[in-house]
Design a protein around this motif. Structure first.
Motif, PDB file in Angstrom:
ATOM      1  N   UNK A 179     -25.308-143.922   1.391  1.00 57.81           N
ATOM      2  CA  UNK A 179     -26.170-143.695   0.938  1.00 57.81           C
ATOM      3  C   UNK A 179     -25.830-142.500   0.520  1.00 57.81           C
ATOM      4  N   UNK A 180     -27.186-143.284  -0.656  1.00 58.89           N
ATOM      5  CA  UNK A 180     -26.596-141.326  -2.189  1.00 58.89           C
ATOM      6  C   UNK A 180     -25.734-140.776  -1.770  1.00 58.89           C
ATOM      7  N   UNK A 181     -26.239-139.789  -0.697  1.00 50.36           N
ATOM      8  CA  UNK A 181     -25.945-138.531  -0.010  1.00 50.36           C
ATOM      9  C   UNK A 181     -24.199-138.096  -0.041  1.00 50.36           C
ATOM     10  N   UNK A 182     -23.664-139.334   0.634  1.00 52.90           N
ATOM     11  CA  UNK A 182     -22.344-138.968   0.712  1.00 52.90           C
ATOM     12  C   UNK A 182     -21.796-138.441  -0.618  1.00 52.90           C
ATOM     13  N   UNK A 183     -20.502-137.454  -0.525  1.00 51.60           N
ATOM     14  CA  UNK A 183     -20.430-136.757  -1.285  1.00 51.60           C
ATOM     15  C   UNK A 183     -20.726-135.511  -1.874  1.00 51.60           C
ATOM     16  N   UNK A 233     -25.194-130.619   7.394  1.00 48.36           N
ATOM     17  CA  UNK A 233     -25.227-131.474   8.441  1.00 48.36           C
ATOM     18  C   UNK A 233     -25.725-132.825   7.887  1.00 48.36           C
ATOM     19  N   UNK A 234     -24.396-134.274   7.576  1.00 47.51           N
ATOM     20  CA  UNK A 234     -24.533-134.644   6.996  1.00 47.51           C
ATOM     21  C   UNK A 234     -25.799-136.102   7.477  1.00 47.51           C
ATOM     22  N   UNK A 235     -25.999-135.589   9.212  1.00 48.86           N
ATOM     23  CA  UNK A 235     -26.771-136.892   9.618  1.00 48.86           C
ATOM     24  C   UNK A 235     -28.291-136.281   9.738  1.00 48.86           C
ATOM     25  N   UNK A 269     -21.063-132.757  19.788  1.00 43.60           N
ATOM     26  CA  UNK A 269     -22.052-132.417  17.655  1.00 43.60           C
ATOM     27  C   UNK A 269     -21.161-132.927  17.388  1.00 43.60           C
ATOM     28  N   UNK A 270     -19.999-132.772  17.599  1.00 46.08           N
ATOM     29  CA  UNK A 270     -19.296-133.457  16.358  1.00 46.08           C
ATOM     30  C   UNK A 270     -19.003-134.165  15.761  1.00 46.08           C
ATOM     31  N   UNK A 271     -19.717-135.180  15.879  1.00 43.15           N
ATOM     32  CA  UNK A 271     -19.704-136.650  15.101  1.00 43.15           C
ATOM     33  C   UNK A 271     -21.136-135.811  14.319  1.00 43.15           C
ATOM     34  N   UNK A 272     -21.527-135.599  14.620  1.00 48.30           N
ATOM     35  CA  UNK A 272     -23.254-135.057  13.570  1.00 48.30           C
ATOM     36  C   UNK A 272     -22.532-134.257  12.413  1.00 48.30           C
ATOM     37  N   UNK A 273     -21.127-134.068  12.231  1.00 49.51           N
ATOM     38  CA  UNK A 273     -21.296-133.181  11.417  1.00 49.51           C
ATOM     39  C   UNK A 273     -20.048-133.566  10.566  1.00 49.51           C
ATOM     40  N   UNK A 274     -19.666-134.713  11.069  1.00 48.03           N
ATOM     41  CA  UNK A 274     -18.607-135.404  10.632  1.00 48.03           C
ATOM     42  C   UNK A 274     -18.364-136.385   9.366  1.00 48.03           C
ATOM     43  N   UNK A 275     -19.610-136.834   9.086  1.00 49.00           N
ATOM     44  CA  UNK A 275     -19.759-137.744   8.445  1.00 49.00           C
ATOM     45  C   UNK A 275     -19.101-137.444   6.468  1.00 49.00           C
ATOM     46  N   UNK A 276     -19.654-136.199   6.725  1.00 54.07           N
ATOM     47  CA  UNK A 276     -19.341-136.129   5.133  1.00 54.07           C
ATOM     48  C   UNK A 276     -17.758-135.102   5.052  1.00 54.07           C
ATOM     49  N   UNK A 277     -16.779-134.921   5.209  1.00 52.61           N
ATOM     50  CA  UNK A 277     -16.253-134.654   5.710  1.00 52.61           C
ATOM     51  C   UNK A 277     -14.886-135.757   5.870  1.00 52.61           C
ATOM     52  N   UNK A 278     -15.207-136.509   6.740  1.00 49.77           N
ATOM     53  CA  UNK A 278     -14.777-137.648   6.807  1.00 49.77           C
ATOM     54  C   UNK A 278     -14.840-138.730   4.787  1.00 49.77           C
ATOM     55  N   UNK A 279     -16.304-138.694   4.155  1.00 52.62           N
ATOM     56  CA  UNK A 279     -15.939-139.361   3.491  1.00 52.62           C
ATOM     57  C   UNK A 279     -16.018-138.664   2.430  1.00 52.62           C
ATOM     58  N   UNK A 280     -15.321-136.668   2.686  1.00 52.84           N
ATOM     59  CA  UNK A 280     -15.017-135.994   1.374  1.00 52.84           C
ATOM     60  C   UNK A 280     -13.452-136.735   1.506  1.00 52.84           C
ATOM     61  N   UNK A 281     -12.936-136.667   2.408  1.00 52.76           N
ATOM     62  CA  UNK A 281     -11.580-136.767   2.332  1.00 52.76           C
ATOM     63  C   UNK A 281     -11.010-138.142   2.124  1.00 52.76           C
ATOM     64  N   UNK A 282     -11.238-138.864   2.476  1.00 53.86           N
ATOM     65  CA  UNK A 282     -10.673-140.616   2.312  1.00 53.86           C
ATOM     66  C   UNK A 282     -11.692-141.481   1.614  1.00 53.86           C
ATOM     67  N   UNK A 297     -14.130-144.286   1.117  1.00 51.24           N
ATOM     68  CA  UNK A 297     -14.986-145.854   1.704  1.00 51.24           C
ATOM     69  C   UNK A 297     -13.618-145.624   2.800  1.00 51.24           C
ATOM     70  N   UNK A 298     -13.174-145.561   2.763  1.00 48.97           N
ATOM     71  CA  UNK A 298     -12.310-145.338   4.122  1.00 48.97           C
ATOM     72  C   UNK A 298     -12.286-144.999   5.101  1.00 48.97           C
ATOM     73  N   UNK A 299     -13.586-144.168   5.219  1.00 51.82           N
ATOM     74  CA  UNK A 299     -14.301-142.904   6.295  1.00 51.82           C
ATOM     75  C   UNK A 299     -14.164-143.984   7.956  1.00 51.82           C
ATOM     76  N   UNK A 300     -14.574-145.185   7.606  1.00 50.58           N
ATOM     77  CA  UNK A 300     -15.460-146.399   8.519  1.00 50.58           C
ATOM     78  C   UNK A 300     -14.256-146.428   9.662  1.00 50.58           C
TER      79      UNK A 300
END
Length: 426
Positions: A244-248, A253-255, A26-39, A41-44
């Motif tokens: 995507x426009x919803x990043x940040x 539930x980002x995905x 389940x972790x990867x489905x909640x991770x994209x926003x956390x990573x984008x908020x932290x770093x 465009x470097x998140x990927x």
């Protein structure tokens, strides 16, 4: 004993299914926003680097699987290198943490399912859903690993296909990528452990070696290729989300929201169902692997022989049933704490001990203690694992120590004299 008393029903593809589903929960489905908020465009690229670093550990495990065809995974590696008691502790703490984690995961899965089917969210239906889910996994494992592999294959397709479609649609509709901005090191350090957690679980596939056809060839190949595939999926999903426009915007539930952006409510429901399938597949893989830890201990005379009893389907039925009943009891009790960090800590300790065992096991097999690949991978894997354990707290270590203390008592109760134990090397 060569581990041949169990039916070898799993091949390379089955090992790959266990690896992929052990990694993707389940972790990867909640991770994209956390990573984008932290770093940003470097998140990927952070996920790509994380996968490359974890590959150093996987390479060491791939080398280890070439040295035994017996079940146990980390427990087997450590026991063969350093003795029965260290091996028992690694196996027991991993098993204990995995049982509690399984109990926690089923509640997470039902919570996701209740968003689609509210009737199972509480009361008797909630308890029934726990019993049916874990009971079905238990029965499936008892009647044969071949059936588990077939079910996992279907689950893997059902959870990866919607993700791949979402990635393709998301990338096609994404804005043009801008320059990658390197974040502050403190930002990377603060989020790196969360990214690393997305890559734990591959070791599950090494445990049922005694039920795998030609594990010395099947496991190394499946481990490395599966991690590479999962890393690319993580990278592409994060890339699609970050563009995507919803990043940040901070969705919980980002995905799901990314799917809603491109597919409306139908897309959101499809991804919500995919999350349920993903957690269910992750649990099935975990059930299959962890329930094989106790028969490996019993085969070495470290637990009562009851745990190693073989069913008419060639599976360790008693151990599988014991794991299933224990997970159900913890899940129904409602008194357990979700011990994701404890489970991860147990895994990290197993990684460190297993990598440390590699040179000794290679020497015992008549090979040089190190080769060029190991000389590069092992130091990186050890440093990464040790660093990750340092990010936990005292409570995590005390809880893990409690598991180890209980295991020590069981070890000395179950210990037999050398004359009473079947020769495990015969």
């Amino acid at each position: 004993m060569t581990g041949g008393k169990y039916k070898r029903d799993m091949g390379t593809l089955g090992v790959a299914f266990l690896t992929i589903n052990g990694l993707i929960g389940a972790g990867i489905f909640g991770l994209p926003e956390i990573l984008h908020d932290a770093v940003g465009s470097f998140a990927p690229w952070l996920l790509l680097i994380g996968g490359a670093l974890v590959m150093s550990i996987v390479i060491c495990f791939a080398e280890l699987t070439k040295l035994t065809d017996r079940s146990g995974g980390p427990q087997r590696f450590v026991a063969d290198a350093f003795g029965r008691f260290p091996g028992f502790q690694i196996g027991w703490t991993f098993y204990s943490a995995r049982m509690l984690s399984q109990a926690a995961n089923v509640t997470v899965m039902i919570a996701y399912a209740a968003a689609i089917w509210p009737a199972i969210g509480d009361g008797w239906a909630y308890s029934a859903a726990i019993i049916v889910t874990l009971g079905a996994m238990t029965i499936l494992n008892i009647v044969g690993l071949k059936r588990v592999v077939a079910v996992l294959g279907t689950m893997t397709f059902l959870k990866l296909a919607p993700l791949v479609i979402l990635i393709i649609v998301g990338l096609a509709g994404a804005a043009a990528p801008g320059p990658v901005v390197l974040p502050q090191f403190s930002a990377i350090e603060g989020i790196a452990l969360a990214a690393l957690y997305a890559f734990v679980g591959f070791e599950n596939a090494t445990i049922p070696a005694g039920e795998t056809r030609d594990p010395r060839r099947a496991m190394p190949r499946a481990l490395t290729l599966s991690l590479a595939l999962v890393t690319l999926i993580y990278f592409a999903l994060q890339w699609a989300y970050s563009l995507s426009p919803i990043a940040g915007t901070g969705p919980d539930a980002p995905v799901v929201e990314l799917a809603r952006l491109f597919g409306g409510d139908t897309g959101a429901i499809l991804i919500a169902a995919t999350i349920v399938m993903s957690v269910l597949a992750n649990m099935t893989a975990g059930h299959t692997s962890a329930s094989r830890m106790t028969p490996a201990l019993a085969d070495d005379g470290l637990l009562p022989a009851w745990f190693g009893k073989v069913s008419r389907w060639g599976t360790p039925a008693n151990s599988i049933a014991f794991f299933g009943v224990g997970a159900i009891a913890f899940a129904l009790s409602g008194t357990f704490v979700v011990l994701a960090a404890i489970s991860t800590l147990a895994r990290l300790v197993a990684y460190i001990a297993s990598i440390a065992a590699l040179p000794r096991l290679r020497q015992a097999a008549g090979r040089p203690a190190l080769n060029p690949t190991i000389m590069i991978a092992a130091p990186i894997g050890l440093v990464l694992s040790i660093w990750a354990t340092m990010q936990t707290n005292q409570t995590h270590w005390l809880t893990l120590g409690g598991f180890a203390a209980v295991g020590t008592i069981l070890y000395f109760i179950a210990r037999r004299t050398p004359d009473d134990v079947q020769d495990v090397s015969a």
